[in-house]
Design a protein around this motif. Structure first.
Motif, PDB file in Angstrom:
ATOM      1  N   GLN A  46       0.820  -1.205   0.000  1.00 15.79           N
ATOM      2  CA  GLN A  46       0.000   0.000   0.000  1.00 15.79           C
ATOM      3  C   GLN A  46       0.857   1.260   0.000  1.00 15.79           C
ATOM      4  OE1 GLN A  46      -2.430  -0.790   3.480  1.00 15.79           O
ATOM      5  NE2 GLN A  46      -4.233  -1.092   2.180  1.00 15.79           N
ATOM      6  N   LEU A  47       1.950   1.248   0.768  1.00 14.55           N
ATOM      7  CA  LEU A  47       2.838   2.417   0.812  1.00 14.55           C
ATOM      8  C   LEU A  47       3.503   2.658  -0.544  1.00 14.55           C
ATOM      9  CD1 LEU A  47       4.412   1.965   4.356  1.00 14.55           C
ATOM     10  CD2 LEU A  47       2.736   3.680   3.627  1.00 14.55           C
ATOM     11  N   LYS A  48       3.890   1.568  -1.226  1.00 14.47           N
ATOM     12  CA  LYS A  48       4.465   1.708  -2.570  1.00 14.47           C
ATOM     13  C   LYS A  48       3.442   2.313  -3.534  1.00 14.47           C
ATOM     14  CE  LYS A  48       7.604  -2.218  -2.218  1.00 14.47           C
ATOM     15  NZ  LYS A  48       7.869  -3.581  -2.705  1.00 14.47           N
ATOM     16  N   LEU A  49       2.201   1.823  -3.457  1.00  9.27           N
ATOM     17  CA  LEU A  49       1.155   2.346  -4.334  1.00  9.27           C
ATOM     18  C   LEU A  49       0.875   3.820  -4.047  1.00  9.27           C
ATOM     19  CD1 LEU A  49      -1.338  -0.647  -4.395  1.00  9.27           C
ATOM     20  CD2 LEU A  49      -0.036   0.259  -6.321  1.00  9.27           C
ATOM     21  N   MET A  50       0.863   4.192  -2.771  1.00  9.25           N
ATOM     22  CA  MET A  50       0.621   5.587  -2.407  1.00  9.25           C
ATOM     23  C   MET A  50       1.757   6.480  -2.901  1.00  9.25           C
ATOM     24  SD  MET A  50      -1.009   5.145   1.427  1.00  9.25           S
ATOM     25  CE  MET A  50      -0.698   6.837   1.847  1.00  9.25           C
ATOM     26  N   GLU A  51       2.987   5.988  -2.810  1.00  8.96           N
ATOM     27  CA  GLU A  51       4.138   6.751  -3.293  1.00  8.96           C
ATOM     28  C   GLU A  51       4.062   6.952  -4.804  1.00  8.96           C
ATOM     29  OE1 GLU A  51       8.869   5.918  -3.864  1.00  8.96           O
ATOM     30  OE2 GLU A  51       7.938   5.226  -2.007  1.00  8.96           O
ATOM     31  N   CYS A  52       3.709   5.904  -5.523  1.00 11.54           N
ATOM     32  CA  CYS A  52       3.589   6.006  -6.977  1.00 11.54           C
ATOM     33  C   CYS A  52       2.408   6.888  -7.378  1.00 11.54           C
ATOM     34  CB  CYS A  52       3.473   4.621  -7.604  1.00 11.54           C
ATOM     35  SG  CYS A  52       5.026   3.686  -7.528  1.00 11.54           S
ATOM     36  N   ALA A  53       1.325   6.843  -6.619  1.00  5.73           N
ATOM     37  CA  ALA A  53       0.186   7.713  -6.898  1.00  5.73           C
ATOM     38  C   ALA A  53       0.574   9.174  -6.682  1.00  5.73           C
ATOM     39  CB  ALA A  53      -0.990   7.343  -6.018  1.00  5.73           C
ATOM     40  N   LYS A  54       1.384   9.431  -5.670  1.00  2.00           N
ATOM     41  CA  LYS A  54       1.856  10.796  -5.419  1.00  2.00           C
ATOM     42  C   LYS A  54       2.749  11.266  -6.566  1.00  2.00           C
ATOM     43  CE  LYS A  54       4.128  13.676  -1.965  1.00  2.00           C
ATOM     44  NZ  LYS A  54       4.845  14.469  -2.921  1.00  2.00           N
ATOM     45  N   LYS A  55       3.610  10.367  -7.070  1.00  2.00           N
ATOM     46  CA  LYS A  55       4.446  10.710  -8.222  1.00  2.00           C
ATOM     47  C   LYS A  55       3.579  11.041  -9.435  1.00  2.00           C
ATOM     48  CE  LYS A  55       8.586   8.018  -7.170  1.00  2.00           C
ATOM     49  NZ  LYS A  55       9.439   6.893  -7.618  1.00  2.00           N
ATOM     50  N   ALA A  56       2.523  10.258  -9.639  1.00  2.00           N
ATOM     51  CA  ALA A  56       1.622  10.504 -10.764  1.00  2.00           C
ATOM     52  C   ALA A  56       0.955  11.866 -10.621  1.00  2.00           C
ATOM     53  CB  ALA A  56       0.573   9.393 -10.851  1.00  2.00           C
ATOM     54  N   ASN A  57       0.571  12.224  -9.407  1.00  2.00           N
ATOM     55  CA  ASN A  57      -0.026  13.540  -9.174  1.00  2.00           C
ATOM     56  C   ASN A  57       0.985  14.645  -9.425  1.00  2.00           C
ATOM     57  OD1 ASN A  57      -2.517  12.550  -8.492  1.00  2.00           O
ATOM     58  ND2 ASN A  57      -2.116  12.541  -6.301  1.00  2.00           N
ATOM     59  N   ASP A  58       2.217  14.454  -8.949  1.00  2.00           N
ATOM     60  CA  ASP A  58       3.257  15.467  -9.120  1.00  2.00           C
ATOM     61  C   ASP A  58       3.608  15.690 -10.586  1.00  2.00           C
ATOM     62  OD1 ASP A  58       3.313  15.776  -6.395  1.00  2.00           O
ATOM     63  OD2 ASP A  58       5.126  14.564  -6.096  1.00  2.00           O
ATOM     64  N   GLU A  59       3.588  14.598 -11.351  1.00  2.00           N
ATOM     65  CA  GLU A  59       3.919  14.686 -12.775  1.00  2.00           C
ATOM     66  C   GLU A  59       2.691  14.990 -13.636  1.00  2.00           C
ATOM     67  OE1 GLU A  59       6.358  11.510 -14.230  1.00  2.00           O
ATOM     68  OE2 GLU A  59       7.516  11.437 -12.371  1.00  2.00           O
ATOM     69  N   LYS A  60       1.548  15.135 -12.992  1.00  2.00           N
ATOM     70  CA  LYS A  60       0.297  15.494 -13.656  1.00  2.00           C
ATOM     71  C   LYS A  60      -0.061  14.520 -14.787  1.00  2.00           C
ATOM     72  CE  LYS A  60       0.681  20.221 -12.275  1.00  2.00           C
ATOM     73  NZ  LYS A  60       0.858  21.594 -12.603  1.00  2.00           N
ATOM     74  N   ILE A  61      -0.024  13.236 -14.449  1.00  2.00           N
ATOM     75  CA  ILE A  61      -0.380  12.181 -15.392  1.00  2.00           C
ATOM     76  C   ILE A  61      -1.892  12.205 -15.603  1.00  2.00           C
ATOM     77  CG2 ILE A  61      -0.330   9.683 -15.794  1.00  2.00           C
ATOM     78  CD1 ILE A  61       2.438  10.993 -15.767  1.00  2.00           C
ATOM     79  N   LEU A  62      -2.313  12.079 -16.846  1.00  2.00           N
ATOM     80  CA  LEU A  62      -3.743  12.055 -17.162  1.00  2.00           C
ATOM     81  C   LEU A  62      -4.406  10.824 -16.553  1.00  2.00           C
ATOM     82  CD1 LEU A  62      -3.619  13.057 -20.927  1.00  2.00           C
ATOM     83  CD2 LEU A  62      -4.270  14.498 -18.994  1.00  2.00           C
ATOM     84  N   LYS A  63      -5.697  10.926 -16.256  1.00  2.00           N
ATOM     85  CA  LYS A  63      -6.427   9.820 -15.642  1.00  2.00           C
ATOM     86  C   LYS A  63      -6.373   8.559 -16.498  1.00  2.00           C
ATOM     87  CE  LYS A  63      -9.644  12.338 -12.760  1.00  2.00           C
ATOM     88  NZ  LYS A  63     -11.042  12.538 -12.387  1.00  2.00           N
ATOM     89  N   ARG A  64      -6.430   8.737 -17.801  1.00  2.00           N
ATOM     90  CA  ARG A  64      -6.434   7.558 -18.679  1.00  2.00           C
ATOM     91  C   ARG A  64      -5.095   6.829 -18.661  1.00  2.00           C
ATOM     92  NH1 ARG A  64      -6.142  10.952 -24.263  1.00  2.00           N
ATOM     93  NH2 ARG A  64      -3.919  11.270 -24.180  1.00  2.00           N
ATOM     94  N   ASP A  65      -4.000   7.531 -18.336  1.00  2.00           N
ATOM     95  CA  ASP A  65      -2.670   6.935 -18.310  1.00  2.00           C
ATOM     96  C   ASP A  65      -2.204   6.595 -16.901  1.00  2.00           C
ATOM     97  OD1 ASP A  65      -2.606   7.389 -21.058  1.00  2.00           O
ATOM     98  OD2 ASP A  65      -1.680   9.370 -20.802  1.00  2.00           O
ATOM     99  N   ARG A  66      -3.012   6.921 -15.908  1.00  2.00           N
ATOM    100  CA  ARG A  66      -2.597   6.802 -14.510  1.00  2.00           C
ATOM    101  C   ARG A  66      -2.334   5.352 -14.094  1.00  2.00           C
ATOM    102  NH1 ARG A  66      -2.867  10.209 -10.142  1.00  2.00           N
ATOM    103  NH2 ARG A  66      -3.246   9.214  -8.139  1.00  2.00           N
ATOM    104  N   ALA A  67      -3.190   4.423 -14.463  1.00  2.00           N
ATOM    105  CA  ALA A  67      -3.019   3.023 -14.063  1.00  2.00           C
ATOM    106  C   ALA A  67      -1.728   2.449 -14.634  1.00  2.00           C
ATOM    107  CB  ALA A  67      -4.215   2.194 -14.503  1.00  2.00           C
TER     108      ALA A  67
END
Length: 87
Positions: A46-67
């Protein structure tokens, strides 16, 4: 008039009950001892997923490319942690 009531009910439901759908972070100390190892592994995941989700937010990844981004991020973190070369 019914549509206003309906829309206000839907808005209230979405505002008040949305956080309850989020997955909670596992606390290994509150788990029965025989399942503690599995809980620790799940918390690390879960911590790894949260860290990667934060990176996705920081890099402003589109929702369609987020997964795909988060999946690749977790895989690269696992490979870096185990020392496996990229195939």
């Amino acid at each position: 008039m019914k549509s206003v009531r309906y829309l206000s009910a839907v808005a209230a439901f979405s505002l008040f009950f949305q956080p309850s759908f989020a997955q909670k972070l596992v606390d290994p100390n509150t788990v029965v001892p025989e399942y503690r190892v599995a809980a620790e592994k799940r918390r690390a995941e879960q911590l790894k997923l949260m860290e990667c989700a934060k990176k996705a937010n920081d890099e402003k990844i589109l929702k369609r490319d987020r997964a795909a981004f988060i999946s690749g991020c977790v895989e690269s973190n696992n490979q870096a942690a185990t020392g496996d070369p990229v195939k």
